[in-house]
Design an enzyme around this catalytic site. Structure first.
Site, PDB file in Angstrom:
ATOM      1  N   LYS A 112       0.813  -1.211   0.000  1.00 41.17           N
ATOM      2  CA  LYS A 112       0.000   0.000   0.000  1.00 41.17           C
ATOM      3  C   LYS A 112       0.851   1.267   0.000  1.00 41.17           C
ATOM      4  O   LYS A 112       0.394   2.313  -0.421  1.00 41.17           O
ATOM      5  CB  LYS A 112      -0.977  -0.045   1.153  1.00 41.17           C
TER       6      LYS A 112
HETATM    7  C1  LIG Z   1      -4.496  -4.671   1.318  1.00 45.47           C
HETATM    8  C2  LIG Z   1      -3.768  -5.933   1.195  1.00 45.47           C
HETATM    9  C3  LIG Z   1      -4.199  -6.935   0.327  1.00 45.47           C
HETATM   10  C4  LIG Z   1      -5.465  -6.819  -0.480  1.00 45.47           C
HETATM   11  O1  LIG Z   1      -5.374  -5.841  -1.487  1.00 45.47           O
HETATM   12  P1  LIG Z   1      -6.686  -5.277  -2.170  1.00 45.47           P
HETATM   13  O2  LIG Z   1      -6.239  -4.175  -3.049  1.00 45.47           O
HETATM   14  O3  LIG Z   1      -7.579  -4.800  -1.060  1.00 45.47           O
HETATM   15  O4  LIG Z   1      -7.316  -6.407  -2.928  1.00 45.47           O
HETATM   16  C5  LIG Z   1      -3.410  -8.061   0.213  1.00 45.47           C
HETATM   17  N1  LIG Z   1      -2.285  -8.227   0.938  1.00 45.47           N
HETATM   18  C6  LIG Z   1      -1.852  -7.279   1.790  1.00 45.47           C
HETATM   19  C7  LIG Z   1      -0.623  -7.535   2.566  1.00 45.47           C
HETATM   20  C8  LIG Z   1      -2.576  -6.106   1.943  1.00 45.47           C
HETATM   21  O5  LIG Z   1      -2.129  -5.168   2.781  1.00 45.47           O
END
Ligand SMILES: *Cc1c(COP(=O)(O)O)cnc(C)c1O
Length: 464
Positions: A112
């Site tokens: 993220k």
């Molecule tokens: C947020 C997250 C996901 C999921 O991603 P999305 O975009 O919500 O589908 C998967 N793995 C990790 C480690 C995350 O932080």
């Protein structure tokens, strides 16, 4: 570039507008009016660019009218300068077919950061010199919160309120949020699930008592700018593996359908993608939707991959909009029914239009098995989320001449207990996150009650 709402009933905005707005006023999500495309020759010419230069190239069509490619490149250089790896998102080989795209070299150790570090700079740019003050409200299943907080802590004219489900995020995840003591950071632990928290955030955006008093913005992946930033690394990985002459498949640990939707966008832009594997844990609404057309909410089961413990995937609406032939009123109608009944069925025609996607579900044993395989056969320690996608990638039946890239979404040290249980190895936190466990924490606990949360936000919001 102009942006339209998936529910067809909000004013069109430019890139700066959608970045600051987050959710559209009709409850829909913003998408570009049309998908920009690159020719195969243009994609070929991207080979060998640095991550920052590639990012500016890939994103420039989306920011046109609000930022030039040069301005965008400057912001990307600032955002990705905070990453601890010179390649920003390095690609690692596992075996003859399987690859890992390491997206966790940012400040909070999850993918993220790739989008949110940029978003922090975009907010600053679009607020500077104006008289606007933003109140960011978000819900996090663990990783969005810390990445968003790190992106905006201490920035002027911004207050951030982050809701997380009390006791359902890992200690590392919680501390990465609650030890940031900047005065514009407000952590709220909700006595409920992630879906409860997300529903409250959505409701605030539609509550005129809130929207008439303060300017709300979103950092969840409903914010278009986040998805846009994630499109870049699909190009990055595919170019290294022979695109555009060779197709590449991607396996994506999926929760809110943001990361994998960015792969869909890359494909719409002309990147030759063989398949997008949507990997879920036992919270498998997306698997049921894509495999059987059954998009219906179940209850959330907490797992060792908490960032995927989600039963309502906000960004799925963006795909539904395309599958409905980009018909805003049909999408609005479908989402109204979904919000009332907790379910909607995808027609066969819609499912065949979604043919680029394949889906899979992994339970706790399959997840641990994938962690063990990566460690014992490939000398790689991977986190539980990544493991779910590795399990899916290895069982997807993709033809042997097509490389499969699994998006490694978190550093294993974010989830040390699950990793240790599976592999016997306890991953240690990289030195750059510092003494996380010695620092003071600050957060408040609120019941899963909309009015209590709303009043807390209104009492501490940003006002210009
Ligand atoms: C947020 C997250 C996901 C999921 O991603 P999305 O975009 O919500 O589908 C998967 N793995 C990790 C480690 C995350 O932080």
């Amino acid at each position: 570039m102009h942006y339209i709402s998936t529910r067809g009933n909000a004013s069109n905005l430019d890139f700066a507008g959608v970045t600051l707005a987050g959710l559209a006023s009709d409850g829909g999500l913003y998408v570009p009016r049309a998908w920009p495309t690159f020719t195969q020759a243009e994609i070929k010419a991207m080979r060998g660019l640095t991550y920052v230069d590639l990012a500016a190239k890939v994103m420039a069509p989306f920011t046109a009218g609000s930022l030039s490619e040069d301005e965008l490149r400057e912001l990307c250089a600032a955002a990705y300068g905070s990453f601890s790896h010179a390649a920003v998102t390095p690609l690692t080989q596992l075996d003859n077919q399987q690859w890992l795209l390491e997206l966790f070299h940012g400040p909070t150790l999850a993918f993220k950061d790739v989008a949110l570090q940029l978003l922090g700079h975009l907010f600053e740019r679009f607020l500077s010199g104006g008289d606007k003050a933003l109140t960011i409200v978000g819900a996090t299943s663990g990783d969005t919160g810390s990445a968003a907080i790190h992106a905006v802590a201490g920035r002027e004219n911004i207050e951030i309120f982050m809701l997380h489900p009390h006791g359902r995020v890992s200690d590392v995840q919680r501390r990465q949020m609650t030890t940031v003591l900047a005065p514009n950071v407000h952590n709220i632990a909700i006595e409920g699930s992630f879906d409860d928290a997300q529903a409250m955030v959505k409701r605030m955006f539609g509550d005129s008592e809130v929207t008439s008093a303060i300017t709300l913005s979103a950092v969840n992946s409903i914010n278009w700018a986040r998805l846009m930033a994630q499109v870049v690394y699909y190009f990055w990985a595919a170019l290294q593996l022979g695109a555009p002459e060779r197709k590449v498949a991607f396996s994506v640990p999926t929760g809110n359908f943001g990361d994998v939707f960015a792969g869909y966008v890359a494909a719409q832009m002309g990147l030759p993608v063989e398949r997008l594997i949507v990997a879920t844990n036992v919270n498998d609404i997306l698997h049921r939707a894509l495999a059987k057309g059954d998009y219906s909410v179940g209850s959330v089961t907490p797992t060792a991959a908490p960032s995927m413990d989600i039963q309502v995937s906000s960004n799925f609406e963006r795909l539904l909009f395309d599958l409905e032939g980009r018909d805003g009123s049909a999408t609005a109608e479908r989402m109204k029914i979904f919000e009332q009944d907790g379910k909607t069925a995808l027609t066969d025609a819609m499912r065949s239009k979604a043919g680029l996607f394949q889906s899979a579900r992994a339970d706790a044993n399959e997840m641990s098995g994938a962690m063990r395989w990566a460690y014992e056969k490939c000398a790689e320690v991977i986190d539980p989320h990544t493991a779910i996608a590795i399990h899916a990638a290895r069982n997807a039946g993709i033809s042997a001449d097509v490389p499969v890239v699994t998006l490694a979404t978190a550093h294993p040290a974010k989830f040390p207990d699950a990793v240790e249980r599976a592999t016997g190895v306890r991953p240690s936190l990289p030195a750059r996150v510092g003494n996380l466990f010695d620092r003071e924490e600050r957060f408040i606990v609120l019941p899963s009650d909309y009015v209590a949360v709303r009043d807390h936000v209104l009492g501490h919001a940003a006002r210009a």
